[in-house]
Design a protein around this motif. Structure first.
Motif, PDB file in Angstrom:
ATOM      1  N   CYS A 192       7.986   6.630  -8.083  1.00 22.00           N
ATOM      2  CA  CYS A 192       7.510   5.266  -8.345  1.00 22.00           C
ATOM      3  C   CYS A 192       8.608   4.373  -8.904  1.00 22.00           C
ATOM      4  N   TYR A 200       3.255   6.727  -4.860  1.00 16.62           N
ATOM      5  CA  TYR A 200       2.701   8.064  -5.087  1.00 16.62           C
ATOM      6  C   TYR A 200       1.719   8.446  -3.989  1.00 16.62           C
ATOM      7  N   ASP A 218       3.474   1.202  -8.298  1.00 16.96           N
ATOM      8  CA  ASP A 218       4.804   0.594  -8.388  1.00 16.96           C
ATOM      9  C   ASP A 218       4.702  -0.801  -8.993  1.00 16.96           C
TER      10      ASP A 218
END
Length: 364
Positions: A139, A283, A115
């Motif tokens: 994300c 993720y 991110d």
């Protein structure tokens, strides 16, 4: 005509981009790299030609000044290659491509899984300059979500999806005694721009891990950093291209590497991650909280690491349970290799074509 320039800076990038690279005739692409761990070895084993623009910075002591100097040097080398080959698009996971694409008016596709808020130094360069930011739909692209092309998958499913990866026992039987449980422990270098100030598995923790795991099976170490002599007997002796087969057949993975944790998880191998990014990357949170394929522990709570390890070791037939969890995940995620090949087949200006990577059914 050069259709694309790919820039790889990590062994995971080789796996991520390999199928896309091989989908082009060799005279239509240029592959550039910076040295990192086994990246060159993987490329040589695959027969992919490449230009190494930075063979020195990997493994060197990192600080902000050195990182900026290395970045600037790579920019200059990449610019010369781009001006020579005139690619139609720039593809990679490095901020340099966004800057150079902006300067030279060439569309850039920056692929990432971390991110943007959590890798702010990278994001503040790549966000304003990249044409497209390509990442899993879970994300965040932070201030630049309007540039985001999201897809229902993970980077690791570009090469470890069952469409592309078939585990081969023969490739690990000389390394593993498959009649006993095999555990893989990974030490990362933690030397990238986003790793400054971050820590992972120390030697003291490694000793405790080895002592516990050795009571249950055989321990295999893989490391980006130099090992002290006491750990050398545990170092895994394996071809770089065979590590994913080893991960698949391992009973468990414990490490401070984001990438190998995610790789183990999507292969259905129980994975425990110990580093300072735990709880911060969507993720991996998706793999942990939605599919229960991995567990993360921050470095300020080492006791919890050993509690989680004890809990994993107490689960009977843990590999069978994780296989079921993996099957559920695969039903809900696309084959990212197919997604990427579609993405690169679109005109860089055809946003309707590019946006189709959001579709799950199209890319199973």
């Amino acid at each position: 005509m050069t259709k694309a320039l790919f820039y790889l800076g990590h062994p995971a990038h080789f796996h991520l981009y390999k199928n896309a690279i091989l989908s082009f005739p060799s005279d239509e692409i240029v592959v550039c790299i910076k040295s990192k761990d086994v990246l060159e070895t993987l490329l040589k084993e695959s027969g992919i030609e490449f230009l190494n623009i930075d063979s020195k910075s990997s493994g060197s002591k990192k600080n902000k000044i050195r990182i900026i100097l290395n970045f600037s040097r790579r920019m200059l080398k990449l610019m010369g290659i781009i001006l020579k080959h005139k690619p139609q698009r720039l593809v990679g996971s490095a901020a340099e491509l966004g800057v150079l694409g902006k300067l030279l008016n060439i569309p850039s596709f920056i692929l990432f899984e971390d991110d943007f808020e959590k890798v702010a130094s990278f994001a503040r360069i790549a966000g304003p300059t990249a044409t497209y930011l390509v990442c899993p739909d879970c994300c965040s692209a932070w201030k630049w979500n309007h540039k985001k092309l999201g897809y229902p998958s993970y980077h690791e499913l570009a090469y470890l999806h069952p469409n592309h990866f078939t585990p081969d026992r023969k490739r690990v039987e000389k390394i593993f005694d498959l009649s006993v449980k095999n555990f893989i422990v990974r030490f990362s270098e933690l030397g990238a721009y986003h790793d400054v100030g971050k820590t992972g598995i120390t030697d003291d923790i490694a000793r405790r891990l080895i002592k516990i795991l050795a009571e249950h099976g055989k321990v295999h170490l893989t490391s980006e950093r130099n090992l002290t002599p006491e750990f050398e007997p545990y170092r895994i002796n394996i071809r770089a291209s065979d590590i994913h087969h080893a991960l698949y057949y391992a009973e468990m993975f414990i490490g401070d590497s984001q990438t190998m944790t995610a790789e183990a998880a999507v292969l259905g191998t129980p994975a425990i991650r110990f580093n300072d990014f735990v709880g911060e990357l969507s993720y991996l949170e998706d793999l942990e909280k939605t599919y229960h394929l991995t567990s993360g522990v921050r470095t300020d709570d080492p006791d919890k690491l050993f509690q989680v390890l004890d809990a994993y070791l107490s689960i009977e037939n843990i590999k069978k349970e994780w296989s079921s969890r993996r099957d559920k995940m695969l039903l809900e995620k696309s084959d990212f290799s197919k997604t990427m090949q579609w993405l690169l087949s679109c005109s860089p200006k055809d946003i309707d074509c590019l946006k189709k990577i959001e579709e799950l059914e199209r890319f199973r």
